[in-house]
Every structure is written in C-alpha cells, then in structure tokens.
Design an enzyme around this catalytic site. Structure first.
Site, PDB file in Angstrom:
ATOM      1  N   ARG A  60       0.803  -1.222   0.000  1.00  0.00           N
ATOM      2  CA  ARG A  60       0.000   0.000   0.000  1.00  0.00           C
ATOM      3  C   ARG A  60       0.838   1.275   0.000  1.00  0.00           C
ATOM      4  O   ARG A  60       0.467   2.271  -0.563  1.00  0.00           O
ATOM      5  CB  ARG A  60      -0.907   0.013   1.244  1.00  0.00           C
ATOM      6  CG  ARG A  60      -2.218  -0.668   0.979  1.00  0.00           C
ATOM      7  CD  ARG A  60      -2.947  -0.912   2.243  1.00  0.00           C
ATOM      8  NE  ARG A  60      -2.274  -1.918   3.045  1.00  0.00           N
ATOM      9  CZ  ARG A  60      -2.860  -2.647   3.969  1.00  0.00           C
ATOM     10  NH1 ARG A  60      -4.112  -2.494   4.237  1.00  0.00           N
ATOM     11  NH2 ARG A  60      -2.190  -3.552   4.650  1.00  0.00           N
ATOM     12  N   LYS A 166       1.352 -19.364   5.818  1.00  0.00           N
ATOM     13  CA  LYS A 166       0.430 -19.770   6.867  1.00  0.00           C
ATOM     14  C   LYS A 166      -0.018 -18.545   7.661  1.00  0.00           C
ATOM     15  O   LYS A 166       0.689 -17.536   7.593  1.00  0.00           O
ATOM     16  CB  LYS A 166       1.059 -20.824   7.774  1.00  0.00           C
ATOM     17  CG  LYS A 166       2.260 -20.307   8.582  1.00  0.00           C
ATOM     18  CD  LYS A 166       2.637 -21.262   9.645  1.00  0.00           C
ATOM     19  CE  LYS A 166       1.809 -21.048  10.898  1.00  0.00           C
ATOM     20  NZ  LYS A 166       2.467 -20.239  11.923  1.00  0.00           N
ATOM     21  N   ASP A 195       4.806 -24.378   4.644  1.00  0.00           N
ATOM     22  CA  ASP A 195       5.084 -24.703   6.033  1.00  0.00           C
ATOM     23  C   ASP A 195       6.602 -24.635   6.111  1.00  0.00           C
ATOM     24  O   ASP A 195       7.285 -25.526   5.592  1.00  0.00           O
ATOM     25  CB  ASP A 195       4.589 -26.104   6.384  1.00  0.00           C
ATOM     26  CG  ASP A 195       4.796 -26.376   7.849  1.00  0.00           C
ATOM     27  OD1 ASP A 195       5.875 -26.052   8.365  1.00  0.00           O
ATOM     28  OD2 ASP A 195       3.882 -26.906   8.489  1.00  0.00           O
ATOM     29  N   HIS A 196       7.122 -23.571   6.694  1.00  0.00           N
ATOM     30  CA  HIS A 196       8.570 -23.369   6.544  1.00  0.00           C
ATOM     31  C   HIS A 196       9.390 -24.472   7.215  1.00  0.00           C
ATOM     32  O   HIS A 196      10.563 -24.637   6.920  1.00  0.00           O
ATOM     33  CB  HIS A 196       8.986 -21.965   7.011  1.00  0.00           C
ATOM     34  CG  HIS A 196       9.091 -21.808   8.482  1.00  0.00           C
ATOM     35  ND1 HIS A 196       8.019 -21.578   9.295  1.00  0.00           N
ATOM     36  CD2 HIS A 196      10.168 -21.866   9.313  1.00  0.00           C
ATOM     37  CE1 HIS A 196       8.423 -21.482  10.543  1.00  0.00           C
ATOM     38  NE2 HIS A 196       9.723 -21.657  10.587  1.00  0.00           N
ATOM     39  N   LYS A 200      13.412 -26.818   6.250  1.00  0.00           N
ATOM     40  CA  LYS A 200      14.589 -27.000   7.107  1.00  0.00           C
ATOM     41  C   LYS A 200      15.321 -28.276   6.702  1.00  0.00           C
ATOM     42  O   LYS A 200      14.699 -29.324   6.536  1.00  0.00           O
ATOM     43  CB  LYS A 200      14.183 -27.086   8.587  1.00  0.00           C
ATOM     44  CG  LYS A 200      13.620 -25.776   9.130  1.00  0.00           C
ATOM     45  CD  LYS A 200      13.246 -25.932  10.598  1.00  0.00           C
ATOM     46  CE  LYS A 200      12.440 -24.760  11.115  1.00  0.00           C
ATOM     47  NZ  LYS A 200      13.224 -23.662  11.642  1.00  0.00           N
ATOM     48  N   ASP A 253      -1.180 -22.113  15.620  1.00  0.00           N
ATOM     49  CA  ASP A 253       0.069 -21.500  15.170  1.00  0.00           C
ATOM     50  C   ASP A 253       1.159 -22.541  14.919  1.00  0.00           C
ATOM     51  O   ASP A 253       1.962 -22.393  14.003  1.00  0.00           O
ATOM     52  CB  ASP A 253       0.544 -20.504  16.247  1.00  0.00           C
ATOM     53  CG  ASP A 253       1.755 -19.704  15.806  1.00  0.00           C
ATOM     54  OD1 ASP A 253       1.727 -19.172  14.673  1.00  0.00           O
ATOM     55  OD2 ASP A 253       2.722 -19.593  16.586  1.00  0.00           O
ATOM     56  N   HIS A 258       3.439 -27.161  11.789  1.00  0.00           N
ATOM     57  CA  HIS A 258       4.801 -27.649  12.000  1.00  0.00           C
ATOM     58  C   HIS A 258       4.855 -29.000  12.724  1.00  0.00           C
ATOM     59  O   HIS A 258       5.551 -29.924  12.297  1.00  0.00           O
ATOM     60  CB  HIS A 258       5.621 -26.635  12.784  1.00  0.00           C
ATOM     61  CG  HIS A 258       5.551 -25.247  12.219  1.00  0.00           C
ATOM     62  ND1 HIS A 258       5.467 -24.986  10.877  1.00  0.00           N
ATOM     63  CD2 HIS A 258       5.543 -24.026  12.825  1.00  0.00           C
ATOM     64  CE1 HIS A 258       5.420 -23.667  10.674  1.00  0.00           C
ATOM     65  NE2 HIS A 258       5.464 -23.070  11.844  1.00  0.00           N
ATOM     66  N   LYS A 358       5.585 -21.420  24.126  1.00  0.00           N
ATOM     67  CA  LYS A 358       6.402 -20.212  24.111  1.00  0.00           C
ATOM     68  C   LYS A 358       6.863 -19.954  25.535  1.00  0.00           C
ATOM     69  O   LYS A 358       6.269 -20.435  26.494  1.00  0.00           O
ATOM     70  CB  LYS A 358       5.588 -19.032  23.591  1.00  0.00           C
ATOM     71  CG  LYS A 358       5.141 -19.224  22.139  1.00  0.00           C
ATOM     72  CD  LYS A 358       5.169 -17.946  21.358  1.00  0.00           C
ATOM     73  CE  LYS A 358       4.729 -18.124  19.926  1.00  0.00           C
ATOM     74  NZ  LYS A 358       5.849 -18.372  18.999  1.00  0.00           N
TER      75      LYS A 358
HETATM   76  C1  BG6 Z   1       5.933 -19.678  12.983  1.00  0.00           C
HETATM   77  C2  BG6 Z   1       5.036 -19.293  14.124  1.00  0.00           C
HETATM   78  O1  BG6 Z   1       5.224 -20.397  12.012  1.00  0.00           O
HETATM   79  O2  BG6 Z   1       6.989 -20.486  13.472  1.00  0.00           O
HETATM   80  C3  BG6 Z   1       5.814 -18.579  15.206  1.00  0.00           C
HETATM   81  O3  BG6 Z   1       4.001 -18.446  13.641  1.00  0.00           O
HETATM   82  C4  BG6 Z   1       7.002 -19.396  15.637  1.00  0.00           C
HETATM   83  O4  BG6 Z   1       4.983 -18.295  16.318  1.00  0.00           O
HETATM   84  C5  BG6 Z   1       7.818 -19.833  14.415  1.00  0.00           C
HETATM   85  O5  BG6 Z   1       7.800 -18.606  16.488  1.00  0.00           O
HETATM   86  C6  BG6 Z   1       8.906 -20.809  14.815  1.00  0.00           C
HETATM   87  O6  BG6 Z   1       9.740 -21.031  13.720  1.00  0.00           O
HETATM   88  P1  BG6 Z   1      11.256 -21.476  13.918  1.00  0.00           P
HETATM   89  O7  BG6 Z   1      11.743 -21.686  12.520  1.00  0.00           O
HETATM   90  O8  BG6 Z   1      11.927 -20.346  14.646  1.00  0.00           O
HETATM   91  O9  BG6 Z   1      11.211 -22.720  14.726  1.00  0.00           O
END
Ligand code: BG6
Length: 506
Positions: A60, A166, A195-196, A200, A253, A258, A358
C-alpha cells in the site's frame, strides 16, 4: 512441470530456474525483510537465479523503485546469514527490483502491476512466468487471488504459481473456503502452501535418515517403538504479534502445521517415489489415520497452558496477558500438549506425544523415538540403576544432528551399565551450517517442485484433527498457567505420568 526429488538436493539446487518475475504482496512487511530478501540474496550469491528475472514489490505504501531497493538492502544487511553483503552480488539483484504501490482490494494497483509485468517480460525476457507470493495478512489471500484472476494476471503466457503463507484458514471450514476461492483462479499444482519447517534441512533429513538407510526401518514400528515425543520449545514469547496470536494460539500456530508435519515425516510409510504426489499421499494417510478428539478425550489427551510472568534466559519477562495486543483475560493458549494415536498396522497402540510452547527455558526442537526396553535383561538391577531405554533423537534445531542413546558397560572389574550417546552433528560432519529454510523453499517455487508444500487434502486433514480438539475444548476451557521459563503446566507432565512415562529433558 518438474517434480524434483527433495533428497537429491544437490541435483535440485544446481538446476537453474526458468526466467520469471516474482511479485511480492505485502512487500513492506516483516516476512519480506526477515526471510525473503535474505533468501533471494543467498540464492543470488550462489548464482542460483536465472539471468532473466525480476522482483516486483506490491504494497500500500507509496515508494519509488530506489527506495524499495534501499529498504531491501537494509533488510539483507541485517538479516542475511551471509555477511558481509557482497556489493557486486547485491547490485546485480538490485537492478532487477521494482515496486508498485497499490491497495490489495481495488483494481487500479493490479492494472499498474499488469503493465509493469508486460514491460518487464518484453525488456527482461521473463517469458510470462509469474510467481505471486502472498506475504500479507491472511484476510487478503482470497481477495488478492481473485483480483489477480480478474486482471488476467494469472494467465501471463508462461507458468503462474501462487505461494501462500500460513496460517491457511483458522479451522476446517475456513481452510476449505480458502481452497475453494483459490481454485476459482488456479489449479492445485499452481498453489504452494508454505510450512517453513519443511524447508529445514534437518526436517528433510528425517526422510533421508529413514529411507536411505537399511537398518532403521525394520525397527520403526509398534513392535520396537514404545512411544514417540515431538517437542518444539521456544524461549521467545509472542513478541510484537499479540493481536495475531490472540486469534491463533499454540494449536493453530504450531501444531496444525509444524508439529503435524514432523509427525507425518516420522510416521509415514515409504512413498513409492520421491515425487510431490507420492510423498504427500503418504503424509495424508498418516493424518487420516489419527484418532480425532471427542469432547471427553480433550480433557484426558490434551493440555493447554498460558505463560505467566517469569524469567527466561536470565531476563525477567511479562506474562502473556500483559503482552501488547493481548486482551486482559484472554483464554488463548501459548502451550499445547497432545497425545495422539495413529490407527494403522505400523503404529496401532503407540502414543505420539506432541508439545509446543512459548517462553520455555530454551529453544529446542526434537523428534525422539523411544524404543522398548530389552525383553529380558541379563544384568542385575544393581548393575543398571541408570539405564534408560534406547532413544533416537533427531535434533531439528539448534545443535542440528541425530543422537542414539544405548547401554554400555562402565569400564572396571564389576558389571555396571550406563547409557551413552553416539552422535552426528551437521557442523562437525559437513563443516557448514544448514541454509535457511526459505532459500530452499524459494528455489522450489521457482523450479515448480511442490514436494515440500502442503497439498489441499493434507491441509484439510490436519485441520480436521485440530478442529476436533478446538471444538472439544470449547469456549470456556481456560488454559493452565505456567511460569515463563519453565517447561509448561504441571498437567502436561501428568499427561505422561498417567502412562508411566515422562517428557524428555531437552
Ligand atoms: C511460525 C510461528 O510459524 O513459526 C511462530 O508463527 C514461531 O509463532 C515460528 O515462532 C517458529 O519457527 P522457527 O523456525 O523459529 O522454529
């Protein structure tokens, strides 16, 4: 469309993608700065980007191309794992960066974007290949996809791919709706749901470890495995994402994506081939075989917690309710522990314990396979007071590696046994740190390899399970408090103690 083998990484990463234009929606956001820009820079410095390509930021805020370039240069300088930044590499990248200011919801910006894409195709030889990346708040995903379709931008004359961050929906119904909306403009093989964790190295290595070695698979089942523990602990709190987190909580989350992905890779059958469909078919079977939660079981097989003030890594921290963006008496969970069963021949009766939280004492992610004790112990009880059952621990992060714990005789004239470790660490074995997940994911979008992205049925199967728990927990179910800097609520320990087991020390 090529479907590459994730395990043949070297072959994959040495292939150079076709010419293309990457369009980033939400280009001014955190994700672009922290993850995407540094990943682009890393790929550029490894010479993995094609000569004919361009990056277009869309957001924006009014900004010139030069200001956007400066903005990304700052982000690369701050967040790149490769430092110092090489001026020549950055310059080559910067020449290919452009910016369009526009509102996500109205058509003008898309019109200007279309004109720029046509011009770049002509001037830069990018062949009509487009990669649209949605790094915006999720509420814009379907609007942007719809607007791209209306403006004719999903038909550029080459290939079109859409990458979605996500969270993909917030329960089964909304995930289905979003899938249906995306399907109005695109087909499944054009949609890349991120899904990152799958980017890894250590997560991909779970498949390599299981299926490229002959010795583990024969014992990877209910005959030999007592239980499995999957832990994702974070020392961070919700940081500046309080208002997002209020809508999410640990279950949405972390668990829906994950942790369930880690579980799938650990529990799946060997796929018939290492291609996108075969791998994802097996993952979906695992998700479908998991017992959903009934309201009664939600109390006995799952625990939710919320951190209160405490100390983490030597610093005092506030409780969740005092975090910015959090509502005073919020019932959102920052910790979740679950006991799952996979109803199939391989895993029937083997509990999979999952936990994430967390403000834990430290950051540690691990998949641990705990094997059954030896059926008959030759050695007397006095010789084995410290003996633990065999455990294979796959360390996802940090201290990436794999550790096998087994019994050994303590040197000396008497028989005394103790558990020792045999280990592999990435740092010592390969002399290098694993690359960032986004580098691999970005390269895979460019190459059109969707193995490491979640398919529609996979995402919906994960939501089916998680939604069953969300519904069972219901509205009024308050989380148990745990002090920041501890390993979660007491009730989560009780979950395992009832089975005469305990959480592993991470
Ligand atoms: C994200 C979550 O998908 O993954 C976060 O939204 C979390 O809350 C993060 O902190 C953790 O990722 P990583 O790669 O640091 O384990």
């Amino acid at each position: 469309m090529s479907q590459e083998n994730p395990l043949r990484g070297e072959e994959t990463t040495q292939r150079r993608p076709d010419p293309f234009i990457l369009v980033i929606f939400g280009a001014g956001g955190d994700l672009t700065h922290r993850k995407l820009a540094p990943a682009l820079y890393s790929l550029a410095s490894q010479n993995l980007l094609p000569e004919e390509f361009a990056v277009v930021g869309f957001s924006r805020r009014e900004m010139s191309d030069d200001n956007f370039r400066r903005d990304l240069a700052g982000a690369v300088g701050r967040f790149s794992r490769l430092s110092p930044v090489r001026a020549q590499v950055w310059q080559r990248l910067a020449e290919r960066i452009f910016y369009v200011a526009g509102d996500f919801t109205t058509s003008d910006g898309y019109h200007r974007l279309g004109e720029l894409l046509t011009r770049l195709d002509r001037e830069r030889g990018t062949g009509g290949n487009r990669l649209f990346y949605l790094a915006t708040p999720p509420s814009f995903y379907s609007t942007i996809a719809g607007r791209l379709g209306e403006a004719g931008l999903t038909r550029g004359g080459g290939w079109t791919r859409l990458v979605v961050e996500k969270p993909f929906g917030k329960d089964l119904t909304t995930a289905r709706e979003l899938n249906a909306q995306l399907y109005q403009v695109l087909q499944e093989n054009q949609i890349y749901r991120i899904d990152h964790y799958l980017g890894k190295e250590t997560v991909q290595n779970i498949l390599a470890f299981r299926f490229a070695n002959g010795i583990f698979e024969p014992v990877w089942n209910r005959r030999y495995v007592d239980h499995v523990q999957i832990s994702v602990a974070e020392s961070l709190g919700v940081e500046r994402r309080g208002s997002y987190y209020e809508e999410a909580g640990a279950l949405r989350d972390m668990v829906q994506n994950h942790l369930l992905q880690l579980l799938c890779l650990t529990a799946m059958e060997p796929p018939v081939a290492f291609d996108a469909d075969a791998v994802r078919d097996e993952k979906v079977k695992v998700l479908r075989a998991i017992h959903p939660f009934t309201p009664k079981e939600a109390g006995s097989r799952a625990v939710r917690g919320q951190y209160t003030a405490g100390w983490v890594l030597g610093e005092p921290v506030v409780g969740y309710l005092r975090e910015p963006g959090v509502v005073g008496d919020s019932p959102t969970e920052t910790y979740a522990a679950l006991k799952l069963f996979i109803d199939n021949w391989r895993w029937a009766g083997v509990p999979f314990y999952l936990r994430t939280g967390k403000r834990m004492p430290k950051r540690a992610t691990e998949v641990a396979i705990q094997f059954k004790r030896a059926p008959h112990l030759l050695f007397s009880q006095t010789a084995t007071p410290e003996l633990e059952p065999n455990v294979l621990s796959m360390r996802i992060q940090p201290d990436e590696g794999i550790v096998l714990r087994f019994a050994a005789k303590v040197p000396g004239p008497t028989v005394r046994l103790r558990t020792v470790s045999m280990d592999f660490f990435y740092g010592t074995s390969f002399g290098t740190e694993p690359p960032e997940a986004y580098e691999r994911l970005l390269l895979d979008w460019m190459l059109g390899d969707s193995t490491l992205f979640t398919r529609r049925d996979e995402v919906e199967a994960a939501w089916t399970l998680v939604t069953s728990l969300l519904e069972s927990w219901g509205e009024g179910n308050a989380p148990y408090p745990y002090e920041a800097g501890t390993w979660g609520p007491r009730e989560a320990d009780a979950l395992l103690e009832r089975d005469e087991r305990s959480w592993r020390r991470l």
